[in-house]
Design a protein around this motif. Structure first.
Motif, PDB file in Angstrom:
ATOM      1  N   GLU A  41     -64.537 -41.630  55.539  1.00  0.00           N
ATOM      2  CA  GLU A  41     -65.806 -41.457  55.271  1.00  0.00           C
ATOM      3  C   GLU A  41     -66.652 -40.841  56.433  1.00  0.00           C
ATOM      4  OE1 GLU A  41     -66.771 -41.540  52.168  1.00  0.00           O
ATOM      5  OE2 GLU A  41     -64.729 -42.100  51.711  1.00  0.00           O
ATOM      6  N   THR A  44     -69.161 -44.636  49.706  1.00  0.00           N
ATOM      7  CA  THR A  44     -68.550 -43.310  50.017  1.00  0.00           C
ATOM      8  C   THR A  44     -69.504 -42.191  50.379  1.00  0.00           C
ATOM      9  OG1 THR A  44     -68.065 -42.520  47.797  1.00  0.00           O
ATOM     10  CG2 THR A  44     -66.377 -44.081  48.521  1.00  0.00           C
ATOM     11  N   PRO A  91     -60.876 -44.847  50.134  1.00  0.00           N
ATOM     12  CA  PRO A  91     -62.087 -44.545  51.251  1.00  0.00           C
ATOM     13  C   PRO A  91     -61.857 -45.687  52.322  1.00  0.00           C
ATOM     14  CG  PRO A  91     -62.970 -44.741  49.003  1.00  0.00           C
ATOM     15  CD  PRO A  91     -61.517 -45.305  48.879  1.00  0.00           C
TER      16      PRO A  91
END
Length: 181
Positions: free
Chosen positions: A7, A26, A2
């Motif tokens: 995101e 996330t 991530p």
């Protein structure tokens, strides 16, 4: 892995999600948090759209080297949790929430270990609770001005001043009244 480019599901186009930037969550984590809350404050169960701002806030614990997300709360309950964390003193209107706040803390979304909860408890216990009266100066909004009526008994006036002034403020007032500047 991530990152700020991946995101973005809950953010405006071209922006990174707030939950990722501020809390390291996330989008999948945030979706699970939303599902857990089911559109309600996790402490008082008020519907999200009925809250003061019309939205829930991400509540977290931070201190003593720990950081974990606890859940989604309305602004009022987020204020209750600041009392649980000893950032602010418990007051008469928030005190009935003390046990619920503790249970909510122990059911944190971030799932801290027992050792981490113990570390958090030690940190909370070590904090000195903030009281407005502890400030060197007392900001008072005009509508909340302290009114002392001198046509009442001096005993009543003194009791009111003891309730509203810190020890240091009372000593300073005595100095000024006695002319010992």
């Amino acid at each position: 892995m991530p990152n700020r480019r991946t995101e973005t599901r809950h953010a405006a186009p071209g922006k990174t999600c707030n939950h990722f930037q501020k809390y390291g969550m996330t989008c999948d984590d945030f979706d699970r948090l939303l599902a857990r809350a089911a559109g309600r404050c996790e402490l008082c169960k008020t519907l999200e759209e009925e809250t003061q701002r019309g939205a829930l806030v991400i509540d977290h614990f931070e201190g003593g080297g720990l950081f974990f997300v606890r859940g989604l709360l309305c602004d009022r309950c987020n204020s209750v949790m600041s009392r649980h964390d000893r950032a602010v003193a418990w007051g008469p209107s928030s005190l009935p929430w003390k046990d619920k706040a503790r249970a909510y803390h122990l059911a944190a979304f971030g799932q801290p270990s027992l050792d981490e909860f113990e570390q958090a408890d030690r940190h909370i216990a070590s904090r000195r609770t903030y009281h407005v009266k502890d400030r060197a100066y007392l900001l008072v909004a005009p509508r909340k001005a302290l009114v002392v009526r001198l046509d009442r008994s001096m005993t009543e006036t003194a009791a009111k001043l003891r309730r509203h002034l810190t020890e240091r403020q009372r000593e300073r007032l005595i100095e000024l009244l006695s002319g010992r500047e």
